[in-house]
Design an enzyme around this catalytic site. Structure first.
Site, PDB file in Angstrom:
ATOM      1  N   HIS A   1       0.702  -1.329  -0.079  1.00  0.00           N
ATOM      2  CA  HIS A   1      -0.068  -0.003   0.122  1.00  0.00           C
ATOM      3  C   HIS A   1       0.903   1.261   0.050  1.00  0.00           C
ATOM      4  O   HIS A   1       2.001   1.179   0.329  1.00  0.00           O
ATOM      5  CB  HIS A   1      -0.632  -0.106   1.157  1.00  0.00           C
ATOM      6  CG  HIS A   1      -2.096  -0.942   1.371  1.00  0.00           C
ATOM      7  ND1 HIS A   1      -1.952  -2.314   1.681  1.00  0.00           N
ATOM      8  CD2 HIS A   1      -3.380  -0.980   0.753  1.00  0.00           C
ATOM      9  CE1 HIS A   1      -2.969  -3.035   1.328  1.00  0.00           C
ATOM     10  NE2 HIS A   1      -3.716  -2.344   0.971  1.00  0.00           N
TER      11      HIS A   1
ATOM     12  N   ARG B   1       4.752   7.257   1.102  1.00  0.00           N
ATOM     13  CA  ARG B   1       5.556   6.139   1.753  1.00  0.00           C
ATOM     14  C   ARG B   1       5.220   4.662   0.989  1.00  0.00           C
ATOM     15  O   ARG B   1       3.651   4.472   1.049  1.00  0.00           O
ATOM     16  CB  ARG B   1       5.528   5.585   3.218  1.00  0.00           C
ATOM     17  CG  ARG B   1       6.077   4.468   3.631  1.00  0.00           C
ATOM     18  CD  ARG B   1       5.778   4.341   5.188  1.00  0.00           C
ATOM     19  NE  ARG B   1       4.647   4.954   5.785  1.00  0.00           N
ATOM     20  CZ  ARG B   1       3.742   3.921   5.948  1.00  0.00           C
ATOM     21  NH1 ARG B   1       4.021   2.587   6.017  1.00  0.00           N
ATOM     22  NH2 ARG B   1       2.613   4.304   6.892  1.00  0.00           N
ATOM     23  N   TYR B   2       5.743   4.130  -0.058  1.00  0.00           N
ATOM     24  CA  TYR B   2       5.176   2.916  -0.697  1.00  0.00           C
ATOM     25  C   TYR B   2       5.527   1.631   0.154  1.00  0.00           C
ATOM     26  O   TYR B   2       6.720   1.373   0.243  1.00  0.00           O
ATOM     27  CB  TYR B   2       5.743   2.677  -2.092  1.00  0.00           C
ATOM     28  CG  TYR B   2       5.179   3.758  -2.963  1.00  0.00           C
ATOM     29  CD1 TYR B   2       4.184   3.236  -3.999  1.00  0.00           C
ATOM     30  CD2 TYR B   2       5.319   4.985  -3.286  1.00  0.00           C
ATOM     31  CE1 TYR B   2       3.599   4.081  -4.822  1.00  0.00           C
ATOM     32  CE2 TYR B   2       5.217   5.970  -4.147  1.00  0.00           C
ATOM     33  CZ  TYR B   2       3.974   5.479  -5.079  1.00  0.00           C
ATOM     34  OH  TYR B   2       3.637   6.362  -5.724  1.00  0.00           O
ATOM     35  N   CYS B   3       4.722   1.225   0.950  1.00  0.00           N
ATOM     36  CA  CYS B   3       5.066   0.346   1.838  1.00  0.00           C
ATOM     37  C   CYS B   3       4.863  -1.238   1.305  1.00  0.00           C
ATOM     38  O   CYS B   3       3.752  -1.509   1.128  1.00  0.00           O
ATOM     39  CB  CYS B   3       4.209   0.536   3.316  1.00  0.00           C
ATOM     40  SG  CYS B   3       4.467  -0.550   4.596  1.00  0.00           S
ATOM     41  N   MET B   4       5.817  -1.891   0.866  1.00  0.00           N
ATOM     42  CA  MET B   4       5.633  -3.118   0.159  1.00  0.00           C
ATOM     43  C   MET B   4       6.024  -4.335   1.048  1.00  0.00           C
ATOM     44  O   MET B   4       6.926  -4.135   1.938  1.00  0.00           O
ATOM     45  CB  MET B   4       6.923  -2.913  -0.856  1.00  0.00           C
ATOM     46  CG  MET B   4       6.658  -1.692  -1.775  1.00  0.00           C
ATOM     47  SD  MET B   4       5.168  -1.647  -2.815  1.00  0.00           S
ATOM     48  CE  MET B   4       4.120  -0.877  -1.961  1.00  0.00           C
TER      49      MET B   4
END
Length: 176
Positions: A134, A146-149
């Site tokens: 997300h 913040r691309y939280c992968m």
């Protein structure tokens, strides 16, 4: 008397939301790479399938790349498509690999996700629509994102390493 009733109703609501099988997302796109669940299971391990194809999430601080400090590129474990550069990775303190932007425009697609009683933005690879994680609006400059992968959704290739076959296949088919 009101507080116990409120707590009981809240518990019922959250239990129902967590039991939901619908991800609450609208995504009617046709992605270039389409496979059946059986085909995906042939190329992905069970954790990757759960995350990439069933929108799962790994536990914080357990993924392979959350604390990776090497220079290189992160690719989709589903397609071999380049997604993120280590140049854009930052320590978010969340326990997941975090980036402030994708490697290039169009590498990922953002989809509104209303699952579990929340409104979030899901991130999928643009090649197959596979779930990566997300994106949130609490990242650093210059994007504030913040691309939280999930680590399991990606393959990391360090600058001095040979890429795996899936990455080479993607590059061969999509080189300009």
């Amino acid at each position: 008397m009101r507080l116990p009733l409120f707590l009981a109703l809240s518990l019922v609501y959250f239990a129902a939301a967590c039991q939901s099988t619908s991800k609450g997302k609208e995504d009617n796109r046709n992605y270039p790479i389409q496979k059946t669940d059986s085909e995906w299971k042939e190329i992905l391990n069970s954790e990757q399938f759960r995350i990439l194809r069933q929108q799962g999430t790994e536990r914080a601080f357990t993924g392979e790349y959350w604390d990776n400090k090497k220079s290189g590129i992160y690719y989709s474990a589903a397609t071999g498509q380049p997604l993120f550069s280590s140049e854009h990775k930052f320590k978010s303190g969340t326990g997941w690999p975090s980036f402030y932007k994708p490697i290039e425009e169009g590498a990922v697609i953002e989809i509104v996700d209303n699952s579990y009683g929340m409104v979030r933005t899901e991130v999928v690879d643009s090649g197959s629509g596979s779930h990566l994680g997300h994106v949130f609006n609490d990242g650093p400059e210059p994007t504030g994102l913040r691309y939280c992968m999930n680590s399991a959704s990606m393959i990391f290739v360090a600058e001095d390493e040979e890429p795996p076959a899936i990455v080479e296949e993607w590059e061969k088919e999509h080189s300009k």
